[in-house]
Write an enzyme that holds these catalytic residues in place. Sequence first.
Site, PDB file in Angstrom:
ATOM      1  N   THR B 145     -73.753 -44.638 -48.996  1.00  0.00           N
ATOM      2  CA  THR B 145     -73.180 -45.991 -49.099  1.00  0.00           C
ATOM      3  C   THR B 145     -73.153 -46.582 -47.688  1.00  0.00           C
ATOM      4  O   THR B 145     -74.160 -47.088 -47.215  1.00  0.00           O
ATOM      5  CB  THR B 145     -71.777 -45.974 -49.741  1.00  0.00           C
ATOM      6  OG1 THR B 145     -70.957 -45.031 -49.068  1.00  0.00           O
ATOM      7  CG2 THR B 145     -71.876 -45.618 -51.217  1.00  0.00           C
ATOM      8  N   LYS B 167     -72.532 -37.094 -49.143  1.00  0.00           N
ATOM      9  CA  LYS B 167     -72.327 -38.427 -48.562  1.00  0.00           C
ATOM     10  C   LYS B 167     -70.831 -38.606 -48.353  1.00  0.00           C
ATOM     11  O   LYS B 167     -70.021 -38.000 -49.058  1.00  0.00           O
ATOM     12  CB  LYS B 167     -72.890 -39.527 -49.448  1.00  0.00           C
ATOM     13  CG  LYS B 167     -72.234 -39.718 -50.796  1.00  0.00           C
ATOM     14  CD  LYS B 167     -70.952 -40.507 -50.845  1.00  0.00           C
ATOM     15  CE  LYS B 167     -71.051 -41.846 -50.177  1.00  0.00           C
ATOM     16  NZ  LYS B 167     -69.706 -42.566 -50.317  1.00  0.00           N
ATOM     17  N   THR B 178     -63.383 -38.197 -48.818  1.00  0.00           N
ATOM     18  CA  THR B 178     -64.064 -38.959 -49.861  1.00  0.00           C
ATOM     19  C   THR B 178     -65.525 -38.711 -49.820  1.00  0.00           C
ATOM     20  O   THR B 178     -66.203 -39.126 -48.901  1.00  0.00           O
ATOM     21  CB  THR B 178     -63.877 -40.440 -49.660  1.00  0.00           C
ATOM     22  OG1 THR B 178     -62.514 -40.672 -49.825  1.00  0.00           O
ATOM     23  CG2 THR B 178     -64.647 -41.214 -50.692  1.00  0.00           C
ATOM     24  N   GLU B 258     -67.190 -43.874 -40.385  1.00  0.00           N
ATOM     25  CA  GLU B 258     -67.229 -45.321 -40.173  1.00  0.00           C
ATOM     26  C   GLU B 258     -66.645 -45.692 -38.810  1.00  0.00           C
ATOM     27  O   GLU B 258     -65.486 -45.435 -38.534  1.00  0.00           O
ATOM     28  CB  GLU B 258     -66.461 -46.036 -41.285  1.00  0.00           C
ATOM     29  CG  GLU B 258     -67.228 -46.029 -42.597  1.00  0.00           C
ATOM     30  CD  GLU B 258     -66.456 -46.620 -43.754  1.00  0.00           C
ATOM     31  OE1 GLU B 258     -67.096 -46.886 -44.782  1.00  0.00           O
ATOM     32  OE2 GLU B 258     -65.246 -46.803 -43.637  1.00  0.00           O
ATOM     33  N   ASN B 384     -64.787 -52.238 -42.591  1.00  0.00           N
ATOM     34  CA  ASN B 384     -63.900 -52.202 -43.741  1.00  0.00           C
ATOM     35  C   ASN B 384     -63.204 -53.522 -44.046  1.00  0.00           C
ATOM     36  O   ASN B 384     -62.437 -53.614 -45.000  1.00  0.00           O
ATOM     37  CB  ASN B 384     -62.868 -51.088 -43.558  1.00  0.00           C
ATOM     38  CG  ASN B 384     -63.520 -49.745 -43.777  1.00  0.00           C
ATOM     39  OD1 ASN B 384     -64.040 -49.482 -44.845  1.00  0.00           O
ATOM     40  ND2 ASN B 384     -63.547 -48.919 -42.739  1.00  0.00           N
ATOM     41  N   THR B 389     -67.074 -58.231 -50.158  1.00  0.00           N
ATOM     42  CA  THR B 389     -67.478 -59.642 -50.224  1.00  0.00           C
ATOM     43  C   THR B 389     -68.663 -59.931 -49.306  1.00  0.00           C
ATOM     44  O   THR B 389     -69.089 -59.080 -48.557  1.00  0.00           O
ATOM     45  CB  THR B 389     -66.305 -60.558 -49.848  1.00  0.00           C
ATOM     46  OG1 THR B 389     -65.782 -60.134 -48.591  1.00  0.00           O
ATOM     47  CG2 THR B 389     -65.224 -60.489 -50.892  1.00  0.00           C
TER      48      THR B 389
END
Lengths: 389, 389
Positions: B145, B167, B178, B258, B384, B389
């Site tokens: 992702t 991942k 996660t 991230e 994040n 959007t």
Amino acid sequence: MTAPAGFRAASTTAGIKPSGAADMALVVNDGPEFTAAAVFTRNRIVAAPVKLTRRHADGTLRAVVVNAGNANACTGPGGDADALATAQATAEELGCATEDVAVCSTGLIGDRLPMDRVLTGVRALPAALDTTPEAAHGAARAIMTTDLVAKEAVHRADGWTVGAMGKGVGMMAPSLATMLVVVTTDAVVEAGEVDAALRAATASTFDCLDVDGCTSTNDTVLVMASGASGVRPGPEALAEAVRAVCADLAAQMQADAEGVTKRVSVTVTGARDDDEARTAARVIARDNLVKCAMFGSDPNWGRVLAAVGMAPVGLDPDHVSVSFNGHPVCVDSTGAPGARDVDLSGPDIAVTVDLGVGGTAPGGTPGTATVRTTDLSHAYVEINSAYST
Amino acid sequence: MTAPAGFRAASTTAGIKPSGAADMALVVNDGPEFTAAAVFTRNRIVAAPVKLTRRHADGTLRAVVVNAGNANACTGPGGDADALATAQATAEELGCATEDVAVCSTGLIGDRLPMDRVLTGVRALPAALDTTPEAAHGAARAIMTTDLVAKEAVHRADGWTVGAMGKGVGMMAPSLATMLVVVTTDAVVEAGEVDAALRAATASTFDCLDVDGCTSTNDTVLVMASGASGVRPGPEALAEAVRAVCADLAAQMQADAEGVTKRVSVTVTGARDDDEARTAARVIARDNLVKCAMFGSDPNWGRVLAAVGMAPVGLDPDHVSVSFNGHPVCVDSTGAPGARDVDLSGPDIAVTVDLGVGGTAPGGTPGTATVRTTDLSHAYVEINSAYST
């Protein structure tokens, strides 16, 4: 803070803050009564001034001396001696007992106080004591760290008044939110009454403000009552007045929180009881992914569900509902039509979450609570990545 | 993942990711054995594929089909039906029972899967199945992702092999971090053995990786064993091999987290036991102020003390010690000389915290644990704040 009769305030520049801004404040209760109460951080790593003030705020206080720029935390026995020397010098200046002086410090953790500067400040403060709003404002400015604005509040009742100053913008979490607050009143009150009023007020105000989930070593909220109005309010009126100034300061802290671009309120309903509602609201309010989404004005409600799913409270996994600013975005744990189009571009975002188990605890009524927080912004990271160096 | 004998992998572009990158993967166990085990997120809000795979991964699996770009979480009964339809279509293509197909999804929470695209993907995947490294790598890429790099690992033992893909870069926290992970082996193993090996491996690897304290709705780690090597390893050798590939993937996830600019390990020693050490390490690793300081290469150890002071574990408030990269910065809860000058400018930071109560629990031995995390950077906020959007 000097709006209630019987209080004077002062500030000075002792040279503790590298910026050269004012960094010490003194608030004196001139009586005729010297009633006091205090609540402190729940962190087990506590600063030297907290250890000292826990002992001194035993129902009576004459004065509180505050420094900003250095927290005098994690400074060992030498730091304890520094806090005591600060109280002693202040008491000597004021002609009162050392045990009637509270000490508060805020700023960087881990460095010893520059005691020559602190003691020079203590000696300069009494001459500056005054009852004017300017003197109170100067004190409120002197206790700021990364605060951008001074924080003051006043509540006028029938013949008596409550005033307050506070600081706190980061390292704010469950036990009080990281802050120093001094509340003054000229009401005639018993120590037990004002203690109860203070504890109730902090529970519904500072304890429900959570900027970053971090809890400081120095949190202190003090209240001092002079009795100078001669008015003895009922316990409910006292509680409401103390709550009002605390709520006012808490809102100012939220609005001035480090890096804030959004003021976010998280309300949980349909919990088994109020305590579980508060716990769930706090878990959501601390979730970094939720807070980043708020910064981005992104109605990413899935992160709210992922966050609340880890909260140690009762919930019905298939019947959690969420709304943003009053628009339902998730009903019964499933997305609602138009959820991605909700406009969160304004500065205030209200998140409401129903856990779907309202009033199902034995003897319970549906629980509700609100926790206030902010978004997680670039500026928060910027401010907090370059603090000590 | 296709290094062990008996496994084929495939990937395809179904059109789920807006980027147009490959977004579906299939891993098939060709036997002769079909032993399997799995562990899942501890979040109570779980995605539809997790609910389905919990039922199907009951000791036997023939295949796992994965999609990225949409988590199929918080999608209600319709989402459950979508996960089942995905498993049914895959089983039909492969000629096996629906109950022998696991389904994993990762991506945005709350939107229904585009099932026409998913089913077209399912029908395209079998023709692409292959044992080549390229086929395995394509599958590892398809499940990404916000991952920047594909994550694969292999451990070669004496006549048998363990492979894996995974991942995961954000929403990473205590229960697994996660992630989606598929582990394959050609060893001959019992379901109970491989389940025990998997649980032990995740406890010391993925469970000790905490990027942001957030726990996803979709975490799944699957292991499938084909028995194709004909070799039956001892339980210790199996556990070590599974642990090795999990540790390798966990390190890759930490390095690709991230917004990461620092790889931070938090080691707690001198705890009452290992569990308390792990809890304390996690509290420190999740603290936003600590993580911002790491981003700023700032040896602000006071934040480590403030964080650990709130951890629900035994500690001696006057005897906590901290070192950064081996340099003592705090001894007995007091700053050490030179603490502000420790150089943290490199990409790896080792934080070690001694709680001062080693082995004081009844019958306890001094507890130790390490949790791996990352810094909190501008890029984390950027990634994040603009995800859905």
